[in-house]
Design an enzyme around this catalytic site. Structure first.
Site: not given
Length: 297
Positions: A54, A98, A121
């Site tokens: 990422k 994460q 997200d």
């Protein structure tokens, strides 16, 4: 006749190039450089690998990557304080924590602590609620990637029967909602299957579009797929394989060999949905920065 392979890597590369251009334009027009704070707690190898990918993608897109690594022993209070500080940081337009978190940390509480306008997200209750009622929001990255793959292949969703296997909050439920919503890539008639579904094959054999996110290899085999169906395999599983250096290979939730002989289109694993997830994360980060610039934040 073998299915046409849906190249998620190629589509993601195209989308990322477009995002890079938009980022450059935003910088020139407003002076704002999109920034994403990536919070990693502990040193789980798979999580470290995902975060590195990422961060590399952010750099390639001309965005700032704010790398925050915390020890596995980090307390819930300390993690929430980190999120609170990032919520106030004008350079962090998006925040990504994460998952999974180390044992003892409450992931739901951490997600709820993220400011909705920085929730790239798409996991906070506010963004999920907005998605359900069709308001502007950050769409969850993997489900959004699934919809973009369907649109890219020219798969007609309106009026078609879509079957989703899996009811997780991250993939199954939101992709079912997106397929059903009144919008491009939606208007499908959706059946959501899960571990409590009896006679799964009765549903999969009716599916014009089959999205498999069960988290288990060989959930779907060729004999239970409708000929010509579009199959999106979201799963990523490690299975033993003596012929590799690592001793394992990656596979999806479908038996690719048999399903690809029946389906019209199918995503491979790897190289299908995975690259699209990162592309959609970049898109959300750009949008967060653009909206912040419009607010003068």
């Amino acid at each position: 006749m073998a299915a046409q392979i849906i190249d998620g890597k190629a589509l993601a590369s195209k989308i990322r190039a477009e995002i890079k251009t938009k980022v450059e334009t935003l910088k020139e027009r407003t002076g704002v450089t999109p920034g994403l704070a990536v919070v990693l707690v502990g040193n789980d190898p798979a999580s470290c690998s995902y975060v590195t990918a990422k961060e590399r993608a952010l750099t390639e897109a001309g965005m700032n990557s704010i790398d925050i690594r915390l020890p596995a022993e980090t307390s819930q209070e300390a993690l929430l304080e980190t999120i609170a500080q990032l919520n106030k940081d004008p350079k962090a337009h998006g925040i990504l924590v994460q998952l999974p978190l180390p044992r003892g940390l409450d992931a739901d509480a951490v997600i709820r602590a993220i400011a909705p306008e920085k929730d790239v997200d798409g996991f906070t209750p506010e963004n999920v609620g907005r998605m359900v009622i069709g308001e502007e929001c950050f769409l969850p990255c993997t489900p959004h990637g699934v919809i973009e793959l369907l649109r890219h292949t020219g798969t007609e969703t309106e009026g078609r029967h879509a079957v989703v296997i899996g009811r997780s909050n991250i993939v199954g439920k939101p992709v079912a909602l997106l397929l059903a919503r009144k919008a491009p890539g939606g208007n499908a008639t959706v059946t959501l299957c899960h571990t409590g579904t009896r006679n799964l094959a009765d549903f999969t054999r009716q599916a014009d579009i089959l999205v498999v996110a069960s988290g288990r290899p060989n959930t779907v085999t060729g004999d239970i797929v409708k000929p010509g169906a579009t199959v999106i395999d979201v799963g990523v599983n490690r299975v033993p394989c003596a012929g590799t250096k690592t001793g394992y290979r990656l596979c999806g939730d479908c038996d690719f060999d048999s399903v690809s002989q029946v389906a019209g289109h199918i995503t491979p694993v790897p190289g299908g949905v995975g690259p699209m997830t990162i592309a959609m994360l970049l898109e959300n980060t750009y949008l967060a920065a653009q909206r912040a610039a419009e607010r003068g934040a």
